[in-house]
Motif scaffolding. Structure first.
Motif, mmCIF file in Angstrom:
data_model
loop_
_atom_site.group_PDB
_atom_site.id
_atom_site.type_symbol
_atom_site.label_atom_id
_atom_site.label_comp_id
_atom_site.label_asym_id
_atom_site.label_seq_id
_atom_site.Cartn_x
_atom_site.Cartn_y
_atom_site.Cartn_z
ATOM 1 N N VAL A 138 39.671 45.444 47.702
ATOM 2 C CA VAL A 138 38.856 44.875 46.625
ATOM 3 C C VAL A 138 37.392 44.869 47.051
ATOM 4 C CG1 VAL A 138 38.436 42.851 45.183
ATOM 5 C CG2 VAL A 138 40.766 43.431 45.856
ATOM 6 N N VAL A 139 36.542 45.444 46.214
ATOM 7 C CA VAL A 139 35.105 45.456 46.504
ATOM 8 C C VAL A 139 34.336 44.537 45.565
ATOM 9 C CG1 VAL A 139 35.104 47.756 47.511
ATOM 10 C CG2 VAL A 139 34.769 47.506 45.053
ATOM 11 N N LYS A 140 34.975 44.104 44.465
ATOM 12 C CA LYS A 140 34.311 43.191 43.551
ATOM 13 C C LYS A 140 35.355 42.273 42.935
ATOM 14 C CE LYS A 140 30.948 44.755 41.023
ATOM 15 N NZ LYS A 140 30.180 45.427 39.958
ATOM 16 N N ASP A 141 35.086 40.973 42.996
ATOM 17 C CA ASP A 141 35.997 39.984 42.418
ATOM 18 C C ASP A 141 36.118 40.174 40.913
ATOM 19 O OD1 ASP A 141 37.090 38.353 44.404
ATOM 20 O OD2 ASP A 141 35.237 37.228 44.640
ATOM 21 N N PRO A 142 37.207 39.698 40.306
ATOM 22 C CA PRO A 142 37.259 39.664 38.847
ATOM 23 C C PRO A 142 36.093 38.844 38.320
ATOM 24 C CG PRO A 142 39.418 39.191 39.781
ATOM 25 C CD PRO A 142 38.451 39.185 40.924
ATOM 26 N N ILE A 143 35.372 39.394 37.351
ATOM 27 C CA ILE A 143 34.203 38.728 36.791
ATOM 28 C C ILE A 143 34.357 38.665 35.281
ATOM 29 C CG2 ILE A 143 31.707 38.856 36.447
ATOM 30 C CD1 ILE A 143 31.454 40.157 39.158
ATOM 31 N N GLY A 144 34.362 37.459 34.737
ATOM 32 C CA GLY A 144 34.529 37.309 33.299
ATOM 33 C C GLY A 144 35.883 37.839 32.867
ATOM 34 N N SER A 145 35.853 38.749 31.897
ATOM 35 C CA SER A 145 37.091 39.343 31.387
ATOM 36 C C SER A 145 37.475 40.606 32.127
ATOM 37 C CB SER A 145 36.926 39.662 29.893
ATOM 38 O OG SER A 145 35.863 40.587 29.710
ATOM 39 N N LYS A 146 36.681 40.995 33.122
ATOM 40 C CA LYS A 146 36.935 42.231 33.852
ATOM 41 C C LYS A 146 37.814 41.965 35.065
ATOM 42 C CE LYS A 146 32.352 44.000 32.581
ATOM 43 N NZ LYS A 146 31.031 44.431 33.113
ATOM 44 N N ALA A 148 39.413 42.989 38.949
ATOM 45 C CA ALA A 148 38.774 43.306 40.223
ATOM 46 C C ALA A 148 38.448 44.801 40.289
ATOM 47 C CB ALA A 148 39.687 42.910 41.377
ATOM 48 N N ARG A 149 37.416 45.156 41.046
ATOM 49 C CA ARG A 149 37.052 46.559 41.279
ATOM 50 C C ARG A 149 37.609 46.962 42.634
ATOM 51 N NH1 ARG A 149 32.899 50.091 39.248
ATOM 52 N NH2 ARG A 149 33.364 52.128 40.171
ATOM 53 N N LEU A 150 38.238 48.138 42.688
ATOM 54 C CA LEU A 150 38.937 48.577 43.890
ATOM 55 C C LEU A 150 38.301 49.832 44.491
ATOM 56 C CD1 LEU A 150 42.625 48.319 42.608
ATOM 57 C CD2 LEU A 150 41.325 46.570 43.842
ATOM 58 N N THR A 151 38.670 50.094 45.721
ATOM 59 C CA THR A 151 38.330 51.345 46.381
ATOM 60 C C THR A 151 39.443 51.704 47.344
ATOM 61 O OG1 THR A 151 36.675 52.503 47.733
ATOM 62 C CG2 THR A 151 37.096 50.206 48.270
ATOM 63 N N THR A 152 39.587 53.002 47.616
ATOM 64 C CA THR A 152 40.485 53.431 48.685
ATOM 65 C C THR A 152 39.671 53.758 49.939
ATOM 66 O OG1 THR A 152 40.406 55.757 48.016
ATOM 67 C CG2 THR A 152 42.129 54.380 47.040
ATOM 68 N N GLN A 153 38.356 53.576 49.856
ATOM 69 C CA GLN A 153 37.472 53.794 51.009
ATOM 70 C C GLN A 153 37.446 52.496 51.815
ATOM 71 O OE1 GLN A 153 33.721 55.262 49.483
ATOM 72 N NE2 GLN A 153 34.783 56.214 47.769
ATOM 73 N N ILE A 154 38.486 52.297 52.577
ATOM 74 C CA ILE A 154 38.750 50.992 53.187
ATOM 75 C C ILE A 154 37.985 50.824 54.496
ATOM 76 C CG2 ILE A 154 40.602 49.535 54.079
ATOM 77 C CD1 ILE A 154 42.429 50.944 52.066
#
Length: 527
Positions: A138-146, A148-154
Motif C-alpha cells: 500500500v502506497v496510499k491510504d484509503p481517502i474519502g470514497s477511494k 487504497a493505492r497499491l504498487t508491486t514495486q515493493i
C-alpha cells in the motif's frame, strides 16, 4: 534551530508532534480502531481488470477493493516474479513500508524497467488477469470514497536504508548534498552488497536515506543485516498466508517516529507513557545507539502537548484563516480536486509604499504556507495566490523563500514558477488523509458545503411545496413542520403572504416549530 519530538499516548490514540523553535510543524495521529495501512504488504487477488483505465481492483482484505495502476506494476524478463524498484528519494514517515520477493504473480513483459520507466506500458490485460493472486504494498491510504493505492514495486525501509529486494540499484538520497559523503555511503553499501553476492546470497538494491549521513560502516552493516532478516520473514509469510492477509505490517507510530524523525539536531524525544518510552529506548538502543539517550519519559503534571501549546495549534490548524504576525492572513480552502491558498495584507499597511508592503507580506506568507502544508498534511495540487507584485526580483525572492521553507518537509514537493495569472502552482505528495479530514467530518446540516440556505429561501420553498401538494392531493388543511427560525420568519415577516396563499388555495395552513429540524428541513403534512 531547536527541534523536539513529543509523543502523547492514550489507550486508543497515539499522537506525535514535531516542534521546531517552540512551534508545531508536524502532527501524526494513529488511532487503535483505524491504523493507517501505508507500507503494509498484502497477499491479494485481482478482483477486476479494467482495460479502459489501465488498472485493476485488488481485494486485500480491506473494506474497499484497492486500486493498482499498470504504471505501478513492475515487470521483469528474468523470472515471473514481482521485482521492485524505487526512485532515489526516501519515503516520509507515513510512507515507510516493506518489501518482499513474492511468488509468481506477474507475467514478464520486458526487462527495461518498471511501469515508471522509459519502456511503454503494456496493456493491463497482459500484466494481470482476474482471479490472479498478487503480492502488493500500500502506497496510499484509503481517502474519502477511494480505496487504497497499491504498487508491486515493493520496498522495506529501515533507519538508514531502503531495501529493494529484486533490484540491484544503489542510490543515495538527494538530500545528502556533500559529494564526498555520497560516494562514501554508496561505496559502503556497494561493498556489502558485493560481499553478500560472493557469499551466495541474493544481491539486492538499496537507497541510502538522509539519516545515514555521517554514520559509520558498522551502522550501515547492521541495517543491511536487519533488512535481510525482515525480507526472509516476509518471504516466509508470503508462502504461508492466505489471500487477503497482511504479510508485513509496518511499525507503530511511535517507533516510526523514532526511526524516521530522530536526527542528530533533535534535542529531545519526550514520551508521556513510561511503557512506550521503555519500548522506544530498547528499539533505539538496538538500531541507533547514539540517539537512544535523547528519549526521555515526561512525567510532568501538565499534559505534554499543553506544555508546548500543541493543542491550541491543532485547533487553529482546523480553521480556514491563518493570521500572520504582520497583520496579514492566509485563507486555506481544501477541496476534492485541489487546495487553494489566498494571501491577504489584512491590517498590515507597511511604512514605505504598496510594493514593499506586498513584498513583505508575501515573504511572511511563503514561510507560513510551507508550515501549514506540513502541519495540515495537505497534498495533491496546491494553488497559492500571492498578492500581485510588479518587481520580478520580488517574485523570485518569494519563490525562493517558499522553496527554502519546504526543504525540511518530509513529503516530496514540486514548486513551479509564477503563472501568467500570478499564481504559484505546486504539488505535495499525499499518502494519508489531511489533518482536517482525520479530525473532522462534513457538517450534518449543510452536508459539507460550508453554507446553509437562508430562512427566506426555505420559506419560499415551503410555499412552493404547499402549492404542489394541494394540486396533487385532496386535504382540508395543511400542517408545516420546520425549524424554529424558519417558522418564526413565516409567522412574523411573511404572515401577509400566508394569508394570501390560504385564500388562493382555499385551505387552512398551520405552522409548527421543531427543534430537531435543521434550517433546510421541513415537512408539509396533509390533514
Amino acid at each position: 534551530m531547536t527541534e523536539e519530538i513529543l509523543v502523547n499516548v492514550t489507550p486508543r490514540e497515539t499522537r506525535v508532534a514535531v516542534v521546531e523553535n517552540g512551534m508545531l510543524q508536524e502532527l501524526h495521529i494513529e488511532r487503535g480502531w483505524r491504523r493507517g495501512v501505508v507500507g503494509n504488504i498484502y497477499k491479494g487477488k485481482v478482483q477486476r481488470v479494467m482495460p479502459g483505465m489501465q488498472a485493476a481492483f485488488v481485494e486485500i482484505g480491506l473494506d474497499r477493493a484497492a486500486f493498482l495502476h499498470a504504471n505501478d506494476i513492475f515487470r521483469s524478463a528474468i523470472a515471473p516474479v514481482i521485482d521492485t524498484a524505487l526512485a532515489a528519494t526516501e519515503p516520509p514517515l507515513e510512507q515507510d513500508g516493506a518489501a518482499t520477493a513474492p511468488p509468481a504473480v506477474v507475467p514478464q513483459a520486458n526487462g527495461n524497467g518498471n511501469g515508471n520507466g522509459h519502456a511503454p506500458v503494456p496493456p493491463i490485460t497482459e500484466l494481470l488477469r482476474e482471479g490472479q493472486e498478487i503480492v502488493v504494498q500500500v502506497v496510499k491510504d484509503p481517502i474519502g470514497s477511494k480505496g487504497a493505492r497499491l504498487t508491486t514495486q515493493i520496498s522495506i525501509p529501515s533507519r538508514y536504508l531502503v531495501l529493494l529486494p529484486q533490484s540491484k540499484v544503489i542510490g543515495v538520497s538527494s538530500r545528502i548534498e556533500d559529494e564526498a559523503e555520497r560516494q562514501r555511503l554508496k561505496s559502503l553499501v556497494s561493498a556489502q552488497a558485493s560481499a553478500d553476492a560472493s557469499a551466495g546470497q541474493p544481491q539486492h538494491g538499496y537507497i541510502v536515506r538522509t539519516n545515514a549521513e555521517g554514520q559509520p560502516a558498522e551502522a550501515i552493516a547492521e541495517d543491511i543485516a536487519y533488512l535481510g532478516r525482515a525480507l526472509a520473514l516476509i518471504e516466509n509469510n508470503v508462502r504461508t498466508a492466505r489471500v487477503g492477509h497482511c504479510v508485513y505490517e509496518d511499525l507503530t507510530l511511535p517507533m516510526r517516529a523514532v526511526r524516521d524523525l530522530i536526527r542528530r539536531d533533535v534535542e529531545k524525544v519526550k514520551v508521556d507513557s513510561r511503557e512506550t518510552c521503555d519500548r522506544l529506548r530498547t528499539f533505539a538502543a538496538q538500531y541507533m545507539p547514539g540517539l537512544a539517550e535523547k528519549i526521555e519519559h515526561y512525567s510532568g503534571a501538565r499534559p505534554v502537548f499543553d506544555l508546548y501549546g500543541v493543542e491550541d495549534e491543532i485547533q487553529r490548524a482546523l480553521d480556514k484563516e491563518v493570521p500572520l504576525k504582520s497583520g496579514g492572513y492566509l485563507v486555506i480552502d481544501q477541496t476534492e480536486a485541489m487546495t487553494t491558498v489566498d494571501v491577504n495584507t489584512g491590517s498590515f499597511l507597511g511604512q514605505r509604499n504598496l510594493e514593499e508592503t506586498v513584498y513583505r507580506t508575501n515573504l511572511e506568507a511563503a514561510q507560513a504556507v510551507a508550515r501549514q502544508l506540513r502541519l495540515r498534511n495537505l497534498g495533491g495540487i496546491i494553488i497559492i495566490d500571492f498578492i500581485d507584485m510588479v518587481d520580478p526580483e520580488h517574485r523570485r525572492q518569494v519563490l525562493r523563500t517558499l522553496e527554502k521553507s519546504l526543504a525540511r518537509d518530509h513529503a516530496k514537493t514540486t514548486v513551479y514558477d509564477f503563472s501568467p495569472l500570478g499564481l504559484v502552482e505546486m504539488t505535495r505528495k499525499r499518502t494519508i488523509e489531511s489533518l482536517q479530514r482525520q479530525l473532522s467530518e462534513p457538517c450534518h446540516e449543510c452536508g459539507g458545503r460550508g453554507t446553509l440556505k437562508t430562512a427566506e429561501t426555505v420559506t419560499y420553498e415551503i410555499f412552493r411545496e404547499i402549492t404542489r401538494a394541494v394540486r396533487q392531493f385532496e386535504a382540508a388543511r395543511l400542517l408545516v413542520i420546520a425549524s424554529p427560525k424558519v417558522v418564526a420568519r413565516i409567522t412574523d415577516e411573511e404572515s401577509a403572504a400566508v394569508a394570501e396563499l390560504e385564500e388562493f388555495l382555499g385551505k387552512t395552513i398551520r405552522f409548527q416549530a421543531d427543534e430537531q429540524y435543521t434550517q433546510e428541513q421541513f415537512d408539509v403534512v396533509l390533514l
